[in-house]
Design a protein around this motif. Structure first.
Motif, PDB file in Angstrom:
ATOM      1  N   HIS A  11       0.827  -1.209   0.000  1.00 37.34           N
ATOM      2  CA  HIS A  11       0.000   0.000   0.000  1.00 37.34           C
ATOM      3  C   HIS A  11       0.863   1.261   0.000  1.00 37.34           C
ATOM      4  CE1 HIS A  11      -3.785  -2.003   0.054  1.00 37.34           C
ATOM      5  NE2 HIS A  11      -3.604  -2.573   1.228  1.00 37.34           N
ATOM      6  N   PHE A 139      -5.826   0.005  -2.665  1.00 35.08           N
ATOM      7  CA  PHE A 139      -5.174   1.071  -1.903  1.00 35.08           C
ATOM      8  C   PHE A 139      -6.196   2.093  -1.401  1.00 35.08           C
ATOM      9  CE2 PHE A 139      -3.770   5.517  -2.711  1.00 35.08           C
ATOM     10  CZ  PHE A 139      -3.116   5.721  -1.495  1.00 35.08           C
ATOM     11  N   ALA A 142      -8.062   0.782   1.459  1.00 38.66           N
ATOM     12  CA  ALA A 142      -7.276   0.791   2.698  1.00 38.66           C
ATOM     13  C   ALA A 142      -7.364   2.162   3.366  1.00 38.66           C
ATOM     14  CB  ALA A 142      -5.826   0.436   2.392  1.00 38.66           C
TER      15      ALA A 142
END
Length: 596
Positions: A11, A139, A142
């Motif tokens: 990430h 990503f 997240a």
């Protein structure tokens, strides 16, 4: 813990990719998601202030509290909409320009080609195909998960200030997320299990609409059988996916039941506390507001967690692919490729076995190939000829033994430089559906130029094909993009011309270079190649290796290697091998008889 660190590093890399491609959008998206967590809390606090002020007959504070609550609620929706738009923009651009090239480089950047024939590799590529956007989506999810966690923390603080009983719903949320994750894991396993059947389904569909295969399919009447097999593969895909979705759905439904029970019980305890007069009107309204919004907050958190978990089906193949590509780089191959050959190439106990088989394709082959020589490799189908060629091109890594180039192990020579020092035409040549000129000049992009193209076309005896093309060198080849379809022999002439783009290769590999040509064209090509090989050899000591089943074309080679079941059983010149009256003599006699 190791997996968490791996995903954290991934990430961080994806954040760097997003910042490189769209820094403004990336920062605004993150800021919007984080700020949105506070607007949620401000809404509940504004309601509490308003109700308490009204109870105290404080009109000013009631107006301020109401304005804060209304503004925060509206701002939360506006920020959510804007971050959604920015997220889509980032996923679209960064996914295609930042991630898809990584996938392509990981697949094409491995020096060997073994992985292109392995289901383990192909299954992961299938999972990633057309899904590069989902890597960046992982990503953004997240980031959203962190923002949702912040919302939940603020909800804990606010609900805890009203009554500790309200905190009971959060363990229920945690259990719900765990059960939801189990459901997603079931679906991911199903997705991986159906990858091979999806490839079979796509392959059979492509066969049925293929122009080249269409003739045989109609002539043999195989169409219904192919359709039946396609339908069977499609049914296996459907049933496997359905089982995964059904199993995952049961786990997720169980999670929502747990959450619903916890939510109902917690609110019931608070209601009892209110009845005993242990809370203010503002506390009650704040709890009610948070309770009303909490469903959305938890629902978004669960959805984010579910989607983030779902992206693992893409992130895991992406990580695996990058790791595979990294592990299979020739990090120790740093010796520069030679600019000429003085002694030649020596094979020492060379052995190679394809993955999944026990029988070596090339078995303990040892031979010296002098510099400046033309070498012919002959033998029956499956004798290891093509595999030997791929080993010389570093497309396979030997299981044991070595290839020595002027005394230096080929494994130690820089692979990219070695490929630049060689040229090849393989039996399963590529059909590049681009212009005629580009399909040839791709053989040496650095050289290019009209003169080089003319020389390559002449060496492949492809002038006649060139003259027939409607737009000359600019003619689009292949029907996929509305161009001209070529016959098998014409495609092979294009491939042969492409292999001749390098003016002075140190190693020139020709694997069945004329298998699709008629006899006159074959003879013309071989005469041209033999003359060209001798000319190049005199300047750089280069070696030309030719694989062919047509013995009349290899009789002029300096050295003939006879392969059988992966082993080198005879070697020598044409007359020498005929005099030995061994395997080569038998094969030559069979060939001569068949032609006569």
């Amino acid at each position: 813990m190791r997996k968490l660190r791996t995903y954290a590093r991934l990430h961080a890399e994806l954040f760097a990719v997003s910042m490189r491609i769209e820094p403004g959008i990336t920062l605004m998206m993150i800021a919007g998601m984080v700020f949105g967590a506070f607007t949620f809390a401000l809404t509940a606090v504004g309601v509490k202030v308003t109700v308490d002020a009204m109870a105290d007959r404080d009109t000013t504070m009631a107006i301020i509290g109401g304005a804060v609550a209304a503004a925060a609620y509206a701002l939360d929706w506006v920020i959510g909409a804007l971050t959604g738009v920015m997220t889509k923009m980032l996923i679209d651009k960064a996914g295609h320009t930042g991630i898809e090239p990584v996938v392509m480089r990981s697949a094409a950047g491995v020096p060997e080609v073994d992985h292109l024939e392995h289901t383990e590799f192909l299954d992961r590529v299938t999972a990633l195909r057309g899904q590069s956007w989902a890597v960046i989506w992982g990503f953004t999810l997240a980031v959203r998960a962190i923002a949702q966690l912040l919302r939940l923390i603020l909800a804990v603080v606010l609900l805890g200030s009203v009554s500790p009983w309200l905190l009971l719903m959060f363990p229920c949320v945690a259990l719900q997320l765990w059960l939801d994750g189990r459901g997603q894991a079931r679906e991911r396993r199903a997705d991986l299990a159906l990858a091979e059947d999806k490839r079979i389904q796509a392959h059979l569909f492509d066969l049925c609409i293929s122009g080249s295969a269409g003739k045989e399919i109609r002539a043999t009447g195989a169409g219904p059988e192919l359709i039946e097999r396609h339908d069977a593969a499609a049914e296996r895909v459907r049933s496997t996916r359905l089982r995964g979705q059904l199993s995952g759905g049961i786990w997720r439904a169980a999670g929502w039941v747990v959450f619903a029970i916890g939510y109902t019980v917690s609110i019931g305890f608070v209601a009892a506390q209110v009845g005993r007069g242990e809370a203010t009107a503002g506390d009650v309204m704040m709890a009610a507001t948070i309770g009303a919004l909490l469903r959305d907050v938890v629902g978004q958190a669960v959805s984010t967690a579910t989607n983030a978990s779902g992206t693992v089906r893409v992130l895991e193949p992406f990580l695996w692919l990058r790791e595979y590509a990294s592990e299979h780089q020739d990090t120790e191959a740093r010796t520069p490729a030679p600019t000429r050959l003085d002694r030649g190439i020596s094979l020492r106990h060379l052995t190679y076995t394809y993955r999944g088989t026990d029988t070596p394709a090339v078995d303990d082959v040892s031979v010296d190939i002098p510099a400046g020589s033309v070498v012919a490799v002959v033998g029956e189908y499956g004798s290891g000829k093509s595999t030997l060629m791929k080993l010389l091109a570093k497309l396979h890594r030997p299981v044991s033994g070595s290839i020595q180039v002027d005394g230096t192990d080929l494994a130690a020579i820089d692979t990219a430089q070695w490929r630049q020092a060689m040229s090849a035409a393989f039996q399963d040549f590529g059909r590049y559906e681009t212009s005629f000129a580009e399909a040839i000049t791709i053989g040496d992009l650095e050289r290019g130029g009209h003169d080089a193209l003319d020389a390559a076309v002449a060496a492949a005896n492809a002038e006649g094909l060139r003259e027939k093309l409607p737009d000359g060198d600019r003619t689009q080849l292949g029907t996929k993009f509305g161009g001209v379809e070529l016959s098998e022999g014409q495609w092979q002439k294009v491939a042969l011309a492409r292999s001749c783009m390098r003016a002075e290769p140190l190693l020139f590999l020709l694997d069945e270079p004329t298998a699709s040509l008629d006899a006159p064209s074959e003879q013309a090509v071989f005469d041209s190649y033999m003359a060209r090989a001798k000319q190049i050899a005199s300047a750089t000591g280069s070696i030309t290796v030719i694989v062919s089943h047509r013995f009349s074309t290899v009789a002029g080679a300096d050295l003939i290697l006879v392969m059988k079941h992966g082993r080198l059983i005879e070697s020598g010149g044409h007359e020498e091998l005929l005099a030995a009256d061994g395997a080569y003599a038998d094969l030559y006699e069979i060939h001569a008889t068949s032609y006569s």
